[in-house]
Design an enzyme around this catalytic site. Structure first.
Site, PDB file in Angstrom:
ATOM      1  N   ASP A  93       0.358   3.884   1.750  1.00 27.04           N
ATOM      2  CA  ASP A  93       0.246   4.642   3.004  1.00 27.04           C
ATOM      3  C   ASP A  93       0.862   3.920   4.196  1.00 27.04           C
ATOM      4  OD1 ASP A  93      -1.599   2.627   3.407  1.00 27.04           O
ATOM      5  OD2 ASP A  93      -3.355   3.922   3.165  1.00 27.04           O
ATOM      6  N   ARG A  99     -11.843   6.616   3.399  1.00 28.09           N
ATOM      7  CA  ARG A  99     -12.044   5.708   2.270  1.00 28.09           C
ATOM      8  C   ARG A  99     -12.115   6.541   0.991  1.00 28.09           C
ATOM      9  NH1 ARG A  99     -14.456   0.860   2.910  1.00 28.09           N
ATOM     10  NH2 ARG A  99     -13.080   0.723   4.691  1.00 28.09           N
ATOM     11  N   ASP A 132       0.856  -1.177   0.000  1.00 27.23           N
ATOM     12  CA  ASP A 132       0.000   0.000   0.000  1.00 27.23           C
ATOM     13  C   ASP A 132       0.897   1.234   0.000  1.00 27.23           C
ATOM     14  OD1 ASP A 132      -2.124  -1.724   0.203  1.00 27.23           O
ATOM     15  OD2 ASP A 132      -2.832  -1.002   2.153  1.00 27.23           O
ATOM     16  N   HIS A 181      -6.330   8.376   6.641  1.00 31.39           N
ATOM     17  CA  HIS A 181      -7.092   8.799   5.456  1.00 31.39           C
ATOM     18  C   HIS A 181      -8.517   8.292   5.540  1.00 31.39           C
ATOM     19  CE1 HIS A 181      -7.240   4.746   3.708  1.00 31.39           C
ATOM     20  NE2 HIS A 181      -6.029   4.590   4.216  1.00 31.39           N
ATOM     21  N   TRP A 185     -13.280  -2.033  -2.321  1.00 29.70           N
ATOM     22  CA  TRP A 185     -12.498  -2.326  -1.112  1.00 29.70           C
ATOM     23  C   TRP A 185     -12.848  -3.689  -0.520  1.00 29.70           C
ATOM     24  CZ3 TRP A 185     -13.113  -3.551   3.947  1.00 29.70           C
ATOM     25  CH2 TRP A 185     -11.981  -3.405   4.768  1.00 29.70           C
ATOM     26  N   GLU A 198      -9.581  -8.912  -1.240  1.00 30.38           N
ATOM     27  CA  GLU A 198      -8.562  -9.414  -2.180  1.00 30.38           C
ATOM     28  C   GLU A 198      -7.353 -10.002  -1.449  1.00 30.38           C
ATOM     29  OE1 GLU A 198      -8.603  -6.299  -1.304  1.00 30.38           O
ATOM     30  OE2 GLU A 198      -6.476  -5.952  -0.918  1.00 30.38           O
ATOM     31  N   ASP A 199      -7.000  -9.388  -0.316  1.00 26.20           N
ATOM     32  CA  ASP A 199      -5.863  -9.918   0.448  1.00 26.20           C
ATOM     33  C   ASP A 199      -6.213 -11.265   1.089  1.00 26.20           C
ATOM     34  OD1 ASP A 199      -7.710  -8.527   1.960  1.00 26.20           O
ATOM     35  OD2 ASP A 199      -6.259  -7.562   3.273  1.00 26.20           O
ATOM     36  N   MET A 211       0.304   3.778   9.443  1.00 24.04           N
ATOM     37  CA  MET A 211      -0.481   4.080   8.237  1.00 24.04           C
ATOM     38  C   MET A 211      -0.864   5.551   8.266  1.00 24.04           C
ATOM     39  SD  MET A 211      -3.930   2.369   6.601  1.00 24.04           S
ATOM     40  CE  MET A 211      -5.091   3.591   7.194  1.00 24.04           C
TER      41      MET A 211
HETATM   42  N1  UDP Z   1      -5.359   3.062  -3.225  1.00 25.10           N
HETATM   43  C1  UDP Z   1      -5.073   4.216  -3.943  1.00 25.10           C
HETATM   44  N2  UDP Z   1      -6.093   5.019  -4.357  1.00 25.10           N
HETATM   45  C2  UDP Z   1      -7.399   4.742  -4.073  1.00 25.10           C
HETATM   46  C3  UDP Z   1      -7.687   3.586  -3.327  1.00 25.10           C
HETATM   47  C4  UDP Z   1      -6.659   2.778  -2.889  1.00 25.10           C
HETATM   48  O1  UDP Z   1      -3.903   4.524  -4.213  1.00 25.10           O
HETATM   49  O2  UDP Z   1      -8.263   5.521  -4.485  1.00 25.10           O
HETATM   50  C5  UDP Z   1      -4.273   2.127  -2.881  1.00 25.10           C
HETATM   51  C6  UDP Z   1      -3.277   2.703  -1.904  1.00 25.10           C
HETATM   52  O3  UDP Z   1      -2.015   2.124  -2.144  1.00 25.10           O
HETATM   53  C7  UDP Z   1      -3.869   2.227  -0.589  1.00 25.10           C
HETATM   54  C8  UDP Z   1      -4.296   0.823  -0.954  1.00 25.10           C
HETATM   55  O4  UDP Z   1      -4.792   0.939  -2.282  1.00 25.10           O
HETATM   56  O5  UDP Z   1      -2.932   2.283   0.452  1.00 25.10           O
HETATM   57  C9  UDP Z   1      -5.354   0.207  -0.033  1.00 25.10           C
HETATM   58  O6  UDP Z   1      -6.475   1.058   0.092  1.00 25.10           O
HETATM   59  P1  UDP Z   1      -6.865   1.712   1.513  1.00 25.10           P
HETATM   60  O7  UDP Z   1      -5.686   2.452   2.019  1.00 25.10           O
HETATM   61  O8  UDP Z   1      -8.105   2.490   1.362  1.00 25.10           O
HETATM   62  O9  UDP Z   1      -7.162   0.433   2.413  1.00 25.10           O
HETATM   63  P2  UDP Z   1      -7.077   0.336   4.021  1.00 25.10           P
HETATM   64  O10 UDP Z   1      -6.627   1.651   4.573  1.00 25.10           O
HETATM   65  O11 UDP Z   1      -8.421  -0.023   4.491  1.00 25.10           O
HETATM   66  O12 UDP Z   1      -6.102  -0.757   4.262  1.00 25.10           O
HETATM   67  C1  BGC Z   2     -11.060  -7.316   4.578  1.00 26.13           C
HETATM   68  C2  BGC Z   2      -9.621  -7.155   4.188  1.00 26.13           C
HETATM   69  C3  BGC Z   2      -8.986  -6.033   5.004  1.00 26.13           C
HETATM   70  C4  BGC Z   2      -9.193  -6.322   6.473  1.00 26.13           C
HETATM   71  C5  BGC Z   2      -8.575  -5.281   7.381  1.00 26.13           C
HETATM   72  C6  BGC Z   2     -11.176  -7.536   6.071  1.00 26.13           C
HETATM   73  O1  BGC Z   2     -12.518  -7.604   6.477  1.00 26.13           O
HETATM   74  O2  BGC Z   2     -11.633  -8.413   3.889  1.00 26.13           O
HETATM   75  O3  BGC Z   2      -9.535  -6.864   2.807  1.00 26.13           O
HETATM   76  O4  BGC Z   2      -7.619  -5.917   4.711  1.00 26.13           O
HETATM   77  O5  BGC Z   2     -10.555  -6.453   6.768  1.00 26.13           O
HETATM   78  O6  BGC Z   2      -9.106  -4.009   7.158  1.00 26.13           O
HETATM   79 MN    MN Z   3      -4.819   2.691   3.942  1.00 23.87          MN
END
Ligand code: UDP
Ligand code: BGC
Ligand code: MN
Length: 296
Positions: free
Chosen positions: A147, A242, A145, A240, A207, A210-211, A237
């Protein structure tokens, strides 16, 4: 006639040795690591300042090779990206010095999703794998990611005997794994580990999940997860909201019951995308890709 031949072979042995003949392999434990790091996001960095500060150590495209030894692995760092330019500056500012201290032969690839369609992190990572392999014979891939910043440089951005989950102790999860099978944030797979699971799914739009699908793939192919401990695996992190066009997709969780079937046909063997632009900055290679994203 005879003397001339002897002369020639004499000159041959006196030729100055080229670099790869004199350099030894880098040690298993890089000697310049410092351990825990101070990480904060208040300082106002600019891309310009980061270029000034570390550009001289890099080759075009965000590429580095240790000057004094032959790196153990050739690593492509793949970042799924769209519209997170401020985060990119923080990431480059912190990660380049860490990766240099880790003595990696590495390149940073920022894989940008073109357009305003629904975001797809895993498909962007797949495109990053293919594009990186076109440029160099990488043997290891770190998927990150934008961030997430490691708080300890002993958390090595390289590959291990099993696929590795690096972001095990994120601040937003109280420096713990949120659940045992969590594989999100930052991970590394060798080329053979990645190919063994047919790469990542292309069908997780928006969102979430996938992981978890990647985790399933790894287990279904008989591998396990390697992890650093909770001290070396700390991350910050950047806070930010969504993003727009990356809403949680309610269809994704249910797909996780099908991984054993879908992983055979949804992955690197079914990947379709087009490259719209490749730009080499001194700090990173930026690849803009059209991944045929739906608008909703
Ligand atoms: N990401 C991005 N632009 C977007 C959405 C996601 O660059 O509009 C990339 C970015 O690398 C980000 C990662 O996808 O760190 C995962 O998304 P997000 O940070 O929203 O997930 P979370 O914070 O829930 O792990
Ligand atoms: C989602 C994952 C995410 C995790 C932590 C799970 O519910 O399926 O994609 O990384 O939550 O936020
Ligand atoms: Mn993030």
């Amino acid at each position: 006639m005879k003397t001339k031949v002897l002369n020639n072979s004499h000159e041959e042995t006196r030729r100055p040795p080229n670099k790869s003949e004199t350099l030894g392999h880098c040690p298993d434990t890089p000697p310049k690591l410092v351990g825990p790091l101070h990480v904060e996001f208040n300082s106002k960095q600019t891309l310009h300042k980061v270029r000034e500060e570390m550009g001289s150590h890099l080759l075009e495209g965000g590429r580095y090779k240790p000057p004094d030894c032959i790196a153990q692995q050739k690593v492509a760092i793949i970042i799924a990206f769209r519209n997170r330019h401020e985060h990119l500056i923080h990431w480059l500012y912190y990660l380049h010095p860490i990766l240099m201290r880790q003595q990696l032969d590495y390149t940073v690839y920022v894989i940008n999703q073109d357009g305003e369609g629904v975001f797809n992190r895993a498909k962007l990572m797949n495109a990053g794998y293919v594009e990186a392999m076109k440029q160099y014979d990488y043997d290891c891939f770190v998927f990150s990611d934008i961030d997430l910043i490691p708080m300890d440089d002993r958390n090595l951005y390289r590959c291990f005997d099993n696929p590795r989950h690096l972001a095990v102790a994120m601040d937003k999860f109280n420096f713990h794994l949120p659940y045992n099978t969590f594989f999100g944030g930052v991970s590394s797979l060798s080329k053979s580990q990645y190919l063994k699971i047919n790469g990542f799914p292309n069908t997780f739009w928006g969102w979430g999940g996938e992981d978890d699908d990647i985790y399933n793939r790894i287990i279904f192919r008989g591998m396990s997860i390697s992890r650093p401990d909770l001290v070396m695996g700390k991350y910050r992190m950047i806070k930010h909201k969504r993003d727009l066009h990356n809403e949680a997709n309610p269809k994704n969780p249910g797909k996780l019951r099908q991984t054993l079937q879908t992983m055979n046909t949804d992955g690197i063997n079914s990947l379709k995308y087009t490259v719209k632009e490749i730009k080499k900055d001194i700090l990173y290679t930026f690849i803009n890709v059209d991944i045929e994203a739906p608008l909703k």
